[in-house]
Design an enzyme around this catalytic site. Sequence first.
Site, PDB file in Angstrom:
ATOM      1  N   THR A  79       7.440  -0.660  -4.434  1.00  0.00           N
ATOM      2  CA  THR A  79       7.746  -2.125  -4.434  1.00  0.00           C
ATOM      3  C   THR A  79       8.123  -2.420  -5.838  1.00  0.00           C
ATOM      4  O   THR A  79       7.760  -1.866  -6.700  1.00  0.00           O
ATOM      5  CB  THR A  79       6.502  -2.762  -3.881  1.00  0.00           C
ATOM      6  OG1 THR A  79       5.966  -2.328  -2.890  1.00  0.00           O
ATOM      7  CG2 THR A  79       6.542  -4.505  -4.255  1.00  0.00           C
ATOM      8  N   ARG A 107       6.140  -2.909  10.986  1.00  0.00           N
ATOM      9  CA  ARG A 107       5.015  -2.911  10.154  1.00  0.00           C
ATOM     10  C   ARG A 107       5.401  -3.818   8.842  1.00  0.00           C
ATOM     11  O   ARG A 107       6.730  -3.608   8.310  1.00  0.00           O
ATOM     12  CB  ARG A 107       4.654  -1.564   9.564  1.00  0.00           C
ATOM     13  CG  ARG A 107       3.502  -1.473   8.556  1.00  0.00           C
ATOM     14  CD  ARG A 107       4.186  -1.423   7.083  1.00  0.00           C
ATOM     15  NE  ARG A 107       3.012  -1.402   6.146  1.00  0.00           N
ATOM     16  CZ  ARG A 107       3.090  -1.470   4.757  1.00  0.00           C
ATOM     17  NH1 ARG A 107       4.182  -1.704   4.349  1.00  0.00           N
ATOM     18  NH2 ARG A 107       2.074  -1.280   3.993  1.00  0.00           N
ATOM     19  N   VAL A 108       4.760  -4.850   8.463  1.00  0.00           N
ATOM     20  CA  VAL A 108       4.874  -5.696   7.534  1.00  0.00           C
ATOM     21  C   VAL A 108       3.544  -5.478   6.559  1.00  0.00           C
ATOM     22  O   VAL A 108       2.732  -5.558   7.019  1.00  0.00           O
ATOM     23  CB  VAL A 108       5.036  -7.017   7.882  1.00  0.00           C
ATOM     24  CG1 VAL A 108       5.193  -7.947   6.621  1.00  0.00           C
ATOM     25  CG2 VAL A 108       6.311  -7.214   8.859  1.00  0.00           C
ATOM     26  N   GLY A 109       4.027  -5.247   5.174  1.00  0.00           N
ATOM     27  CA  GLY A 109       3.010  -5.122   4.207  1.00  0.00           C
ATOM     28  C   GLY A 109       2.449  -6.542   3.550  1.00  0.00           C
ATOM     29  O   GLY A 109       2.791  -7.650   4.290  1.00  0.00           O
ATOM     30  N   ASP A 110       2.444  -6.273   2.263  1.00  0.00           N
ATOM     31  CA  ASP A 110       1.741  -7.671   1.721  1.00  0.00           C
ATOM     32  C   ASP A 110       3.056  -8.329   0.838  1.00  0.00           C
ATOM     33  O   ASP A 110       2.696  -9.809   0.755  1.00  0.00           O
ATOM     34  CB  ASP A 110       0.658  -7.215   0.721  1.00  0.00           C
ATOM     35  CG  ASP A 110       1.350  -6.230  -0.397  1.00  0.00           C
ATOM     36  OD1 ASP A 110       2.055  -5.300  -0.142  1.00  0.00           O
ATOM     37  OD2 ASP A 110       0.825  -6.450  -1.759  1.00  0.00           O
ATOM     38  N   THR A 130       1.847  -4.201  -6.174  1.00  0.00           N
ATOM     39  CA  THR A 130       2.380  -2.890  -5.688  1.00  0.00           C
ATOM     40  C   THR A 130       1.414  -2.032  -5.079  1.00  0.00           C
ATOM     41  O   THR A 130       0.181  -2.242  -5.600  1.00  0.00           O
ATOM     42  CB  THR A 130       3.447  -2.305  -6.572  1.00  0.00           C
ATOM     43  OG1 THR A 130       2.478  -1.969  -7.757  1.00  0.00           O
ATOM     44  CG2 THR A 130       4.384  -3.095  -7.175  1.00  0.00           C
ATOM     45  N   GLY A 131       1.624  -1.230  -4.397  1.00  0.00           N
ATOM     46  CA  GLY A 131       0.739  -0.477  -3.672  1.00  0.00           C
ATOM     47  C   GLY A 131       0.292  -0.487  -2.199  1.00  0.00           C
ATOM     48  O   GLY A 131       0.968  -1.357  -1.562  1.00  0.00           O
ATOM     49  N   GLY A 159      -0.188  -2.189   0.799  1.00  0.00           N
ATOM     50  CA  GLY A 159      -0.115  -3.546   1.188  1.00  0.00           C
ATOM     51  C   GLY A 159      -1.277  -4.006   2.043  1.00  0.00           C
ATOM     52  O   GLY A 159      -1.923  -5.162   1.867  1.00  0.00           O
TER      53      GLY A 159
END
Length: 351
Positions: free
Chosen positions: A203, A231-234, A254-255, A257
């Site tokens: 990210t 899929r949706v992350g942060d 980053t990382g 999520g």
Amino acid sequence: MSEFDRRKFLSSSLLSGIAAAALPEILFPQSKQKEIRKAVVISSGNGLSATAKAMEMIQRGSDALDAVVAGVNIVEDDPNDMSVGLGGLPNENGIVELDASVMHGPTHRAGAVASLRNIKNPSSVAKVVMERTDHVLLVGEGALNFARMHGFKEENLLTEESRKMWVKWKEHLSTEDDYLPPHTIDDRNIGSKFHEVMQTYGTINCLGKDLNENISGVTTTSGLSYKIPGRVGDSPIIGAGLYVDNEIGGAGSTGRGEANLVNCSSVMVVEFMRQGKSPEEACLLACKRIADNTKMKRLQNDDGKPNFNVTFYALNKRGEYGSASIWSGGSFCVNDGAINKKSDSAYLWKR
Ligand code: GLY
């Protein structure tokens, strides 16, 4: 009293009646001797070109949001960065799905897109969501239609390199399925090198403070590589992968999520700064909170610590900045107007 402290005092003392001299020390007790840094840009470790571009624009008078989005556009356009935009690693079906958010400090507005296909600059689409709708987040087909409506060009985002990585991942997922990596007549356990094709959470986050002392930020990503489609992350979630309070500062991450989604981590970093913590301390405290809240054994190592990493980046109203990760190895880039450099992030534990 500086211009910022004076403004802060005037607005806050009206609300709370706190004594004039005390207020800046309540906000920034650890840094009262330091000078305010007018303009500064911080990003994740893959953002050296972004911090350079953003600072160049800020020094020419740009708003921080325009500057950081132009900065991360460079990384989104770069086919060799497999964590964002063009060349980002795809979902499990080989389709690149991008997430991004922006937050504009002076107006406290935000825009975001999630699971956006075929558009290499989701950060720019997120900015148009903020500017040209009454909404904050558009997803999937709706986000793509909106991008088309505003003239964004569609293209295939899967580069040859990303395609080959995805095929390798698919062929090493299991020795029991029908996808086989290159092999010889003597090989057994074909497809067993899963450790060589681990999933990644690449990210870019970038935060800037401009010459008007306004703070804005952007986070953009192709998300977890080989993810379940949808899929949706942060990154596109305000408060998780990005948050800005123009009176206090901004933070992004980053990382993994999922860890930020269940901890509202970026808003937590900003709230720690509101309590007087330095940006680095605030980032470390958020890392600690994630570690404390990681209860599932499958997400812990043998010592009970998280078996994943998350890195935070933060910037406060004074222009102080910091970054920290759960595990060592994280890095960040910063441009303070004098130098553009990459440094190691602080961390809770050494790997
Ligand atoms: N932090 C990026 C993601 O988990 O999607």
